[in-house]
Design a protein around this motif. Structure first.
Motif, PDB file in Angstrom:
ATOM      1  N   TYR A 361       0.848  -1.068   0.008  1.00 19.31           N
ATOM      2  CA  TYR A 361       0.101  -0.025   0.066  1.00 19.31           C
ATOM      3  C   TYR A 361       0.939   1.090   0.029  1.00 19.31           C
ATOM      4  O   TYR A 361       1.740   1.596   0.983  1.00 19.31           O
ATOM      5  CB  TYR A 361      -0.944   0.009   1.205  1.00 19.31           C
ATOM      6  N   LEU A 362       0.690   2.115  -1.075  1.00 16.32           N
ATOM      7  CA  LEU A 362       1.624   3.431  -1.125  1.00 16.32           C
ATOM      8  C   LEU A 362       0.890   4.497  -0.852  1.00 16.32           C
ATOM      9  O   LEU A 362       0.086   5.019  -2.342  1.00 16.32           O
ATOM     10  CB  LEU A 362       2.245   3.241  -2.347  1.00 16.32           C
ATOM     11  N   PRO A 363       0.750   5.134   0.044  1.00 13.35           N
ATOM     12  CA  PRO A 363      -0.200   6.352   0.199  1.00 13.35           C
ATOM     13  C   PRO A 363       0.654   7.704  -0.241  1.00 13.35           C
ATOM     14  O   PRO A 363       1.383   8.331   0.454  1.00 13.35           O
ATOM     15  CB  PRO A 363      -0.559   6.466   1.760  1.00 13.35           C
ATOM     16  N   VAL A 364       0.647   7.732  -1.547  1.00 12.44           N
ATOM     17  CA  VAL A 364       1.485   8.860  -2.046  1.00 12.44           C
ATOM     18  C   VAL A 364       1.293  10.212  -1.470  1.00 12.44           C
ATOM     19  O   VAL A 364       1.964  10.985  -1.228  1.00 12.44           O
ATOM     20  CB  VAL A 364       1.090   9.040  -3.550  1.00 12.44           C
ATOM     21  N   SER A 365      -0.045  10.419  -1.207  1.00 14.70           N
ATOM     22  CA  SER A 365      -0.360  11.919  -0.451  1.00 14.70           C
ATOM     23  C   SER A 365      -0.047  11.961   0.954  1.00 14.70           C
ATOM     24  O   SER A 365       0.254  13.150   1.367  1.00 14.70           O
ATOM     25  CB  SER A 365      -2.085  12.040  -0.422  1.00 14.70           C
ATOM     26  N   ASP A 366       0.366  10.717   1.639  1.00 13.07           N
ATOM     27  CA  ASP A 366       0.917  10.819   2.921  1.00 13.07           C
ATOM     28  C   ASP A 366       2.481  10.963   2.923  1.00 13.07           C
ATOM     29  O   ASP A 366       3.019  10.948   4.058  1.00 13.07           O
ATOM     30  CB  ASP A 366       0.416   9.516   3.598  1.00 13.07           C
ATOM     31  N   LEU A 367       3.037  10.849   1.862  1.00 13.12           N
ATOM     32  CA  LEU A 367       4.494  11.151   1.907  1.00 13.12           C
ATOM     33  C   LEU A 367       5.019  12.327   2.876  1.00 13.12           C
ATOM     34  O   LEU A 367       6.156  12.199   3.444  1.00 13.12           O
ATOM     35  CB  LEU A 367       5.064  11.304   0.548  1.00 13.12           C
ATOM     36  N   GLY A 368       4.355  13.425   2.792  1.00 16.02           N
ATOM     37  CA  GLY A 368       4.734  14.539   3.603  1.00 16.02           C
ATOM     38  C   GLY A 368       4.721  14.282   4.948  1.00 16.02           C
ATOM     39  O   GLY A 368       5.383  14.951   5.741  1.00 16.02           O
ATOM     40  N   GLY A 369       4.103  13.208   5.408  1.00 12.52           N
ATOM     41  CA  GLY A 369       4.198  12.851   6.731  1.00 12.52           C
ATOM     42  C   GLY A 369       5.524  12.022   6.975  1.00 12.52           C
ATOM     43  O   GLY A 369       5.590  11.644   8.120  1.00 12.52           O
ATOM     44  N   LEU A 370       6.304  11.889   6.248  1.00 12.38           N
ATOM     45  CA  LEU A 370       7.616  10.935   6.207  1.00 12.38           C
ATOM     46  C   LEU A 370       8.768  11.973   6.244  1.00 12.38           C
ATOM     47  O   LEU A 370       8.558  13.052   5.458  1.00 12.38           O
ATOM     48  CB  LEU A 370       7.798   9.716   5.348  1.00 12.38           C
ATOM     49  N   PRO A 371       9.646  11.433   6.809  1.00  9.71           N
ATOM     50  CA  PRO A 371      11.025  12.542   6.515  1.00  9.71           C
ATOM     51  C   PRO A 371      11.321  12.596   5.227  1.00  9.71           C
ATOM     52  O   PRO A 371      11.828  11.205   4.660  1.00  9.71           O
ATOM     53  CB  PRO A 371      12.055  12.078   7.583  1.00  9.71           C
ATOM     54  N   GLN A 372      11.734  13.639   4.411  1.00  8.51           N
ATOM     55  CA  GLN A 372      12.418  13.503   3.336  1.00  8.51           C
ATOM     56  C   GLN A 372      13.499  14.520   3.233  1.00  8.51           C
ATOM     57  O   GLN A 372      13.378  15.605   4.038  1.00  8.51           O
ATOM     58  CB  GLN A 372      11.310  13.985   2.151  1.00  8.51           C
ATOM     59  N   LEU A 373      14.377  14.412   2.456  1.00 10.06           N
ATOM     60  CA  LEU A 373      15.577  15.379   2.152  1.00 10.06           C
ATOM     61  C   LEU A 373      15.803  15.621   0.809  1.00 10.06           C
ATOM     62  O   LEU A 373      15.788  14.670  -0.163  1.00 10.06           O
ATOM     63  CB  LEU A 373      16.593  14.741   2.749  1.00 10.06           C
ATOM     64  N   GLU A 374      16.031  17.020   0.589  1.00 12.34           N
ATOM     65  CA  GLU A 374      16.546  17.392  -0.928  1.00 12.34           C
ATOM     66  C   GLU A 374      17.527  18.242  -0.789  1.00 12.34           C
ATOM     67  O   GLU A 374      17.509  19.358   0.133  1.00 12.34           O
ATOM     68  CB  GLU A 374      15.358  17.888  -1.520  1.00 12.34           C
ATOM     69  N   VAL A 375      18.765  18.277  -1.675  1.00  9.64           N
ATOM     70  CA  VAL A 375      19.660  19.321  -1.656  1.00  9.64           C
ATOM     71  C   VAL A 375      19.008  20.221  -2.694  1.00  9.64           C
ATOM     72  O   VAL A 375      18.500  19.921  -3.748  1.00  9.64           O
ATOM     73  CB  VAL A 375      20.996  18.716  -2.151  1.00  9.64           C
ATOM     74  N   ASN A 376      19.066  21.629  -2.384  1.00 10.78           N
ATOM     75  CA  ASN A 376      18.679  22.671  -3.133  1.00 10.78           C
ATOM     76  C   ASN A 376      19.350  22.376  -4.470  1.00 10.78           C
ATOM     77  O   ASN A 376      20.497  22.342  -4.614  1.00 10.78           O
ATOM     78  CB  ASN A 376      18.913  23.928  -2.529  1.00 10.78           C
ATOM     79  N   ALA A 377      18.280  22.626  -5.469  1.00  6.45           N
ATOM     80  CA  ALA A 377      18.877  22.481  -6.997  1.00  6.45           C
ATOM     81  C   ALA A 377      20.067  23.187  -7.421  1.00  6.45           C
ATOM     82  O   ALA A 377      20.838  22.729  -8.166  1.00  6.45           O
ATOM     83  CB  ALA A 377      17.655  22.469  -7.807  1.00  6.45           C
ATOM     84  N   ALA A 378      19.954  24.403  -6.835  1.00  7.19           N
ATOM     85  CA  ALA A 378      21.005  25.127  -7.152  1.00  7.19           C
ATOM     86  C   ALA A 378      22.310  25.027  -6.637  1.00  7.19           C
ATOM     87  O   ALA A 378      23.805  25.334  -6.925  1.00  7.19           O
ATOM     88  CB  ALA A 378      20.868  26.743  -6.840  1.00  7.19           C
ATOM     89  N   ASP A 379      22.293  24.120  -5.260  1.00  7.46           N
ATOM     90  CA  ASP A 379      23.475  23.816  -4.784  1.00  7.46           C
ATOM     91  C   ASP A 379      24.138  22.227  -4.958  1.00  7.46           C
ATOM     92  O   ASP A 379      25.147  21.849  -4.191  1.00  7.46           O
ATOM     93  CB  ASP A 379      23.306  23.856  -3.123  1.00  7.46           C
ATOM     94  N   ARG A 380      23.540  21.548  -5.961  1.00  8.99           N
ATOM     95  CA  ARG A 380      23.988  20.126  -6.226  1.00  8.99           C
ATOM     96  C   ARG A 380      25.178  20.336  -6.831  1.00  8.99           C
ATOM     97  O   ARG A 380      25.803  19.264  -6.657  1.00  8.99           O
ATOM     98  CB  ARG A 380      22.712  19.494  -7.100  1.00  8.99           C
ATOM     99  N   ASN A 381      25.648  21.022  -7.387  1.00  8.63           N
ATOM    100  CA  ASN A 381      27.042  21.359  -7.774  1.00  8.63           C
ATOM    101  C   ASN A 381      27.741  22.475  -7.428  1.00  8.63           C
ATOM    102  O   ASN A 381      27.386  23.720  -7.736  1.00  8.63           O
ATOM    103  CB  ASN A 381      27.222  21.324  -9.486  1.00  8.63           C
ATOM    104  N   LEU A 382      28.121  22.390  -6.113  1.00 12.29           N
ATOM    105  CA  LEU A 382      28.557  23.548  -5.281  1.00 12.29           C
ATOM    106  C   LEU A 382      30.270  23.743  -5.992  1.00 12.29           C
ATOM    107  O   LEU A 382      30.914  23.117  -5.634  1.00 12.29           O
ATOM    108  CB  LEU A 382      28.729  23.142  -3.678  1.00 12.29           C
ATOM    109  N   PHE A 383      30.193  24.801  -6.462  1.00 10.96           N
ATOM    110  CA  PHE A 383      31.531  25.230  -7.272  1.00 10.96           C
ATOM    111  C   PHE A 383      32.526  25.887  -6.409  1.00 10.96           C
ATOM    112  O   PHE A 383      32.125  27.064  -5.821  1.00 10.96           O
ATOM    113  CB  PHE A 383      31.355  25.909  -8.483  1.00 10.96           C
ATOM    114  N   PHE A 384      33.698  25.610  -6.353  1.00 10.83           N
ATOM    115  CA  PHE A 384      34.722  26.478  -5.566  1.00 10.83           C
ATOM    116  C   PHE A 384      35.827  26.728  -6.596  1.00 10.83           C
ATOM    117  O   PHE A 384      36.446  25.724  -7.039  1.00 10.83           O
ATOM    118  CB  PHE A 384      35.251  25.630  -4.386  1.00 10.83           C
TER     119      PHE A 384
END
Length: 935
Positions: A361-384
């Motif tokens: 059973y996959l309650p897609v609408s309940d994903l917000g109730g689970l911990p999720q993590l994303e790296v900000n799109a602009a920071d995925r290639n952090l350039f130095f």
């Protein structure tokens, strides 16, 4: 009744790297969060149907020969009923649109006395009303039309079945039949190895899609008779890796295994996410009826037994894919592996999937109730970006967040940074915590070691998040003063750049995110982007420059962009019915009259002509005296006037196509393996490491491999010279831009180090085009971290500096000591003079710096012929000294540095006599004629 005969077509297979353009994902450690509730059902489930009206789920229990009924409220089995009065396996189920009927197909057991095949109809308003209807052939799978009549595929035909009275009529007959295994069979065998056909309908019931080992089909429901389109799997470049289909909500396309097909059976995308390994491939797909997104899970049964790595753990991954090109937008870690159909609800808020234990059973609408993590799109290639002459730590912010509405996730960050001492090259502050968080990332170039060039360092994320975050990289570029070009960071894997000679624009192909990026060449800013197909490999401008065409190497079409209005112009599909087999286009060129594309399938490639704006593709049978048949990978280079096109095969064969006669006029072999840049000069051709004259006779060969380099791009500069970019194959180094003498293309006039090396090629892709000339003469190159912009006269200047002597800075004697002052004499250090004006002393002055055993020295003065600097304490013995300027780096000058070398500063007095540097109170020099007297 319409009778069809299946005609055999030559089997084809695609030779391509599965890693070529897939989106990369972070190395994450499995945490506590899992998505999906396991519903354990004794037996092996083969199909699922959702009854939202009654809040029930029906599971076709293949091995138990029954339908298990599950409550949506408790996620528990509440009842079961058999689907056949005789021993049989339940192969498929479907619910009518009016929610009154459930139809189940059964696979009989023929042991001893043969059993009758049957179809079971259950009145869902009164489940005790169950009727069994005998079939003379085995029914394999079932789906419903909009008119509440079922479509059933059997071993011999496609039938329309009325659940009200059990009547059936044959719609189409398959003369060669549909493969199916006769029961009983030795255990253990999964249902997919027994029932080899599967069908599904679109959400509106107007289309039915199906798959068998021999063919895929689409059936357009019409009255009085529908329209069946059928395609042999042998005509596909890659056959479906598992026999399950899912129809899109509107019926415009469907999934067959890992293939996304249009309803007229063109392959839109063939995802490399499905590797196809293992003898019992498992996985499933399903379309969200509201968003149109595709839910999918890919993996082999062998992976389940053996376990997996962190990207594909044993418990399974569900991907959310774009429904146009199958680009993965997100991944969710599941409690267990999916083995079959994913059936979303009508509102798309939840799904049920066939899984190892039974259902998931996959309650897609309940994903917000689970911990999720994303790296900000602009920071995925952090350039130095660091200057080799001034290496101080730099700190930037890495934003780690959770998607809107989801629960915070814990994280811990580490990396395998280079170390030249006990201090780490990359520091995170804080290195752990909870989302959202702003992490300060500090890169210490001194701890990275004595490296120049670009290095990508993966950020390892340990988290309890339910999703798998896309890969985040710390990209470091240590740039010396002689490296040319302005770097414009751009995320993605930028495999090709193409300048527009009639507009102030250039175009960049990103095969990581399946996009074309459009840049304004005046401002060097992105002004538009366009979605491509799956795994784009090459692009070209039409001969009238009105269109940009992109080859998609894992689909049967090219993407077209209309450039005057800067909008998408759709696709041009390979006419597989005319060709007789599937072809995936991967290479493009434009001659004086048309666009030429190369497409592959089976054992090799063919050339095709594309006419625009009509979007018509045609395939010549012959090319003069030669057949239209080539190796599995080739590349094109068009002459400046468009009259000739070089065709270079990676195997070493080269051919010259003449536009006027539409034939190949030269064909040669024997060069050996060809890879790298492809291009054409005034009267020569560049094919990887080889130079060929206008008759394709070899002029010479570059020694790229012997110096750990590979060619990457080729273009013609504004002054007519050829430019050839080189990328290093070693772990960290700089790229090089070579200028080729047009009178003697084997002669390199000069080589200039680039600010950033060109990007690495994907495995299995032999040719590249990472360099282009803009219409104002500037040069652009794609790189590991973005785009490098160079002026037309990028290699003008004084030339490499030359060191003649290094002396004690006080008295110009040859003796120098650790920590002491030195004077360096030579030429081409600078065009003007400059001296330090404050402390601490700078390490770069007047565009120059000095390194001693890799350490950068403090500077007091830099002039055209002299540099005054201070040695670092600790340097002793033979010391390698180099001068770095904007025009180059000197040869190594070895200087003996002693523990002590006392000296007194001297100055030139009258008649060039040397005196100690002693001055009177009035700032005059103390000499014999101006002595210092005691009071």
């Amino acid at each position: 009744m319409r009778k069809l005969t299946l005609v055999s077509v030559q089997t084809v297979a695609l030779v391509a790297s599965l890693l070529a353009a897939t989106v990369s994902w972070a190395h994450t450690t499995e945490g506590d969060a899992k998505f999906g509730t396991q519903i354990t059902l004794p037996g092996i489930i083969n199909d699922v149907a959702v009854d939202e009206l009654r809040r029930l789920v029906y599971a076709a229990n293949f091995t138990a020969g029954r339908v298990d009924v599950v409550s949506m409220d408790t996620q528990q089995r509440i009842s079961s009923f058999p689907t056949s009065p005789q021993p049989a396996a339940t192969s498929g189920i479907a619910i009518s649109p009016n929610r009154q009927w459930l139809v189940a197909t059964s696979h009989p057991v023929t042991s001893g006395v043969p059993q009758q095949s049957s179809v079971t109809v259950v009145n869902l308003n009164d489940t005790s009303d169950r009727r069994h209807f005998a079939f003379t052939v085995q029914p394999l799978s079932v789906a419903f039309q909009a008119n509440n009549k079922a479509v059933i595929i059997t071993q011999t035909d496609l039938r329309e079945f009325d659940p009200v009275d059990g009547s059936a009529k044959v719609l189409f007959t398959f003369e060669n039949g549909v493969g199916s295994v006769i029961l009983p069979i030795a255990p253990p065998t999964l249902p997919r190895s027994i029932v080899e056909a599967n069908i599904s309908s679109s959400a509106d019931g107007r289309w039915v899609f199906g798959i068998t080992p021999e063919f895929v089909f689409s059936y357009r429901v019409m009255n009085p008779v529908g329209l069946l389109r059928l395609r042999l799997t042998s005509s596909l470049v890659n056959a479906p890796v598992f026999n399950q289909v899912s129809g899109s909500p509107d019926g415009s396309h469907f999934m067959a295994g890992q293939l996304l097909l249009s309803n007229d059976l063109q392959v839109i995308a063939d995802t490399p996410e499905a590797d196809g390994t293992g003898t019992d491939f498992v996985g499933g797909t399903g379309f969200n009826p509201v968003t149109g997104e595709l839910y999918a899970s890919f993996g082999s049964f062998n992976d389940i037994i053996a376990g997996g790595d962190d990207n594909h753990p044993r418990r399974g991954i569900m991907q959310v894919l774009d429904n146009e090109n199958l680009l993965v937008s997100s991944r969710v870690r599941l409690t267990e592996r999916i083995l079959g159909r994913i059936q979303p609800s009508g509102d798309g808020t939840y799904s049920y999937a066939v899984s190892e234990s039974g259902l998931l059973y996959l309650p897609v609408s309940d994903l917000g109730g689970l911990p999720q993590l994303e790296v900000n799109a602009a920071d995925r290639n952090l350039f130095f970006e660091f200057n080799f002459c001034s290496q101080f730590p730099i700190t930037k912010t890495l934003r780690i967040e959770s998607p809107e509405g989801s629960e915070s996730a814990a994280f811990s960050l580490t990396t395998d940074a280079f170390r030249s001492s006990d201090r780490p090259g990359v520091l995170f502050e804080p290195h752990d915590g909870f989302t959202p968080a702003d992490v300060q990332v500090t890169v210490d170039p001194g701890a990275l070691g004595p490296v120049q060039g670009t290095n990508a360092i993966e950020i390892r994320i340990e988290t309890n998040a339910v999703n798998v975050a896309q890969t985040a990289l710390v990209i470091t570029n240590v740039r010396d003063v002689d490296q040319k070009g302005t770097l414009h960071p751009v995320p993605g894997h930028l495999i090709q750049v193409l300048g527009d000679k009639f507009r102030d624009r250039f175009y960049v192909l990103d095969d990581l995110n399946f996009k074309v990026l459009v840049f304004d060449s005046n401002t060097m800013t992105q002004i538009a982007e366009f979605k491509t197909g799956n795994s784009p490999t090459w692009m070209t401008l039409s001969n009238d420059t009105a269109y940009l065409i992109v080859a998609n190497s894992r689909g049967e079409h090219v993407s077209i962009i209309e450039l005057n209005q800067l909008k998408s112009f759709g696709y041009a599909y390979m006419p597989w019915r005319l060709i007789g087999t599937g072809q995936y286009p991967y290479m493009l060129a434009t001659d004086a009259s048309r666009t030429i594309l190369a497409a592959r399938g089976g054992t090799g490639s063919k050339l095709h002509w594309l006419s625009l704006p009509a979007r018509v593709l045609s395939t010549p049978e012959t090319l003069g005296i030669f057949t239209n048949s080539f190796g599995s990978e080739l590349a094109f280079a068009t002459s400046a006037n468009g009259d000739y096109v070089l065709i270079a095969e990676s195997s070493g064969n080269v051919h010259l196509y003449e536009t006027a006669s539409k034939r190949i006029i030269i064909s040669r072999s024997g060069l050996g393996s060809i890879s790298g840049a492809i291009g054409a000069g005034s009267d020569f051709y560049m094919a990887g490491q080889f130079l060929l004259n206008a008759s394709l006779v070899p002029l010479g060969q570059f020694d790229d491999a012997t110096v750990n380099q590979q060619s990457s791009g080729f273009t013609i500069a504004e002054d007519g010279t050829g430019l050839r970019s080189i990328r290093p194959t070693s772990a960290v180094d700089t790229g090089v831009l070579q200028r080729i003498d047009p009178r003697d293309p084997t002669r390199v006039i000069g080589a200039t180090r680039l600010a950033e090396p060109p990007p690495a090629r994907n495995p299995g892709v032999n040719f590249s085009s990472t360099l282009s000339t803009l219409r104002d003469g500037r040069i652009v190159s794609t790189s590991s971290a973005g785009i490098v912009e160079l002026p037309a006269a990028f290699d003008s200047g004084l030339g490499n500096p030359r060191v003649e002597a290094i002396t004690n800075g006080a008295d110009f004697s040859p003796n120098s000591a650790t920590g002491g002052l030195i004077s360096i004499f030579g030429d081409r250090f600078a065009t003007t003079s400059a001296q330090a004006s404050a402390t601490p002393l700078p390490t770069e002055l007047n565009g120059a710096c000095v390194s001693a055993n890799g350490q950068i020295l403090p500077l007091l003065y830099v002039g055209p012929n002299q540099i005054n600097a201070q040695l670092k304490y600790g340097l002793q013995g033979n010391t390698a000294v180099q001068v770095h300027t904007t025009d180059g780096i000197s040869d190594i000058f070895v200087k003996d540095v002693r523990a002590t070398a006392p000296a007194i500063f001297g100055v030139s007095g009258p008649s060039n006599t040397r005196f100690p540097a002693i001055f009177r109170e009035d700032n005059t020099l103390a000499t014999l004629s101006n002595p210092i007297r005691t009071n």
